[in-house]
Write a protein that holds these residues in place. Structure first.
Motif, PDB file in Angstrom:
ATOM      1  N   CYS A   1       0.814  -1.221   0.000  1.00  0.00           N
ATOM      2  CA  CYS A   1       0.000   0.000   0.000  1.00  0.00           C
ATOM      3  C   CYS A   1       0.846   1.270   0.000  1.00  0.00           C
ATOM      4  O   CYS A   1       0.303   2.361  -0.130  1.00  0.00           O
ATOM      5  CB  CYS A   1      -0.964   0.001   1.188  1.00  0.00           C
ATOM      6  SG  CYS A   1      -0.219   0.476   2.753  1.00  0.00           S
ATOM      7  N   GLY A   2       2.137   1.132   0.180  1.00  0.00           N
ATOM      8  CA  GLY A   2       3.005   2.304   0.244  1.00  0.00           C
ATOM      9  C   GLY A   2       3.432   2.651   1.660  1.00  0.00           C
ATOM     10  O   GLY A   2       4.145   3.626   1.887  1.00  0.00           O
ATOM     11  N   CYS A   3       3.018   1.830   2.631  1.00  0.00           N
ATOM     12  CA  CYS A   3       3.330   2.126   4.028  1.00  0.00           C
ATOM     13  C   CYS A   3       4.804   1.941   4.371  1.00  0.00           C
ATOM     14  O   CYS A   3       5.264   2.427   5.404  1.00  0.00           O
ATOM     15  CB  CYS A   3       2.452   1.295   4.968  1.00  0.00           C
ATOM     16  SG  CYS A   3       2.674  -0.487   4.825  1.00  0.00           S
ATOM     17  N   GLY A   4       5.555   1.263   3.513  1.00  0.00           N
ATOM     18  CA  GLY A   4       6.992   1.170   3.737  1.00  0.00           C
ATOM     19  C   GLY A   4       7.610   2.561   3.689  1.00  0.00           C
ATOM     20  O   GLY A   4       8.464   2.900   4.512  1.00  0.00           O
ATOM     21  N   ASP A   5       7.125   3.369   2.750  1.00  0.00           N
ATOM     22  CA  ASP A   5       7.623   4.743   2.623  1.00  0.00           C
ATOM     23  C   ASP A   5       6.898   5.700   3.562  1.00  0.00           C
ATOM     24  O   ASP A   5       7.521   6.506   4.239  1.00  0.00           O
ATOM     25  CB  ASP A   5       7.472   5.231   1.185  1.00  0.00           C
ATOM     26  CG  ASP A   5       8.406   4.527   0.225  1.00  0.00           C
ATOM     27  OD1 ASP A   5       9.482   4.063   0.662  1.00  0.00           O
ATOM     28  OD2 ASP A   5       8.063   4.415  -0.964  1.00  0.00           O
ATOM     29  N   SER A   6       5.565   5.624   3.607  1.00  0.00           N
ATOM     30  CA  SER A   6       4.787   6.613   4.369  1.00  0.00           C
ATOM     31  C   SER A   6       4.817   6.388   5.878  1.00  0.00           C
ATOM     32  O   SER A   6       4.666   7.337   6.639  1.00  0.00           O
ATOM     33  CB  SER A   6       3.330   6.621   3.893  1.00  0.00           C
ATOM     34  OG  SER A   6       2.680   5.419   4.251  1.00  0.00           O
ATOM     35  N   ALA A   7       4.987   5.131   6.315  1.00  0.00           N
ATOM     36  CA  ALA A   7       4.925   4.842   7.753  1.00  0.00           C
ATOM     37  C   ALA A   7       6.147   4.086   8.273  1.00  0.00           C
ATOM     38  O   ALA A   7       6.213   3.769   9.458  1.00  0.00           O
ATOM     39  CB  ALA A   7       3.658   4.044   8.057  1.00  0.00           C
TER      40      ALA A   7
END
Length: 181
Positions: free
Chosen positions: A101-107
């Motif tokens: 979902c992109g949470c590696g970058d955003s979270a």
């Protein structure tokens, strides 16, 4: 029988929540949620001592054990609460599954487990993360992984299936090492 019911609930929840925060159509909704969370954070006079609001809008909440669900689940559908309740039981599995979902970058998440649990403390307390409540991609990966595991698939088989399904049209995966064969 109870395990089968849980698997069915998780699978239905994943289908219901298929529109994850990593999908193009929901990126604006996810951004709006983050902005709304920041506004709510700024306007609240005080927070309970066990709740932490992160810069990306996620909420982390400490509970006494894996058997005590966080307050942020109180207004969530039963299917989401069921996935959260099952996640600690499948900790090793979900730590070997990436999130797309992109949470590696955003979270700063390292794996799918991080979408639900920020920390398992040595004294048995647990720090839950509400990221998964807002993201169908996170929920679906967890539900499918747990369901496939309950059906007898190995972590490596499940990982290959997840990577294949999410290889196109989703965000970059979290930096999750492959499970052992």
């Amino acid at each position: 029988m109870k395990r089968r019911q849980l698997v069915l609930t998780m699978t239905l929840a994943a289908g219901f929540l298929i529109s994850g925060c990593g999908n193009e159509s929901n990126k604006e909704d996810h951004k709006n949620h983050q902005e709304e969370s920041q506004i709510n954070k700024d306007s609240e006079a005080s927070h309970q001592g066990h709740e932490n609001h992160l810069p990306n809008g996620d909420i982390q909440e400490l509970t006494a054990s894996v058997d005590v669900m966080p307050g942020f689940l109180d207004k969530q559908p039963e299917e989401i609460a069921a996935i959260y309740a099952a996640a600690p039981k499948f900790k090793d599995l979900l730590e070997s599954m990436p999130c797309y979902c992109g949470c590696g970058d955003s979270a700063g998440h390292k794996n799918n487990y991080d979408c639900f649990v920020a920390e398992n403390k040595e004294d048995g307390k647990i720090v839950w993360d509400d990221h998964g409540t807002k993201c169908g991609t996170c929920l679906e990966i967890a539900a499918v992984s747990m369901s496939e595991s309950a059906d007898g698939k190995s972590p490596l088989e499940i990982r290959k299936m997840i990577d294949e399904k999410y290889k196109e049209g989703y965000a970059k995966p979290t930096p999750t090492p492959m499970p052992a064969s």
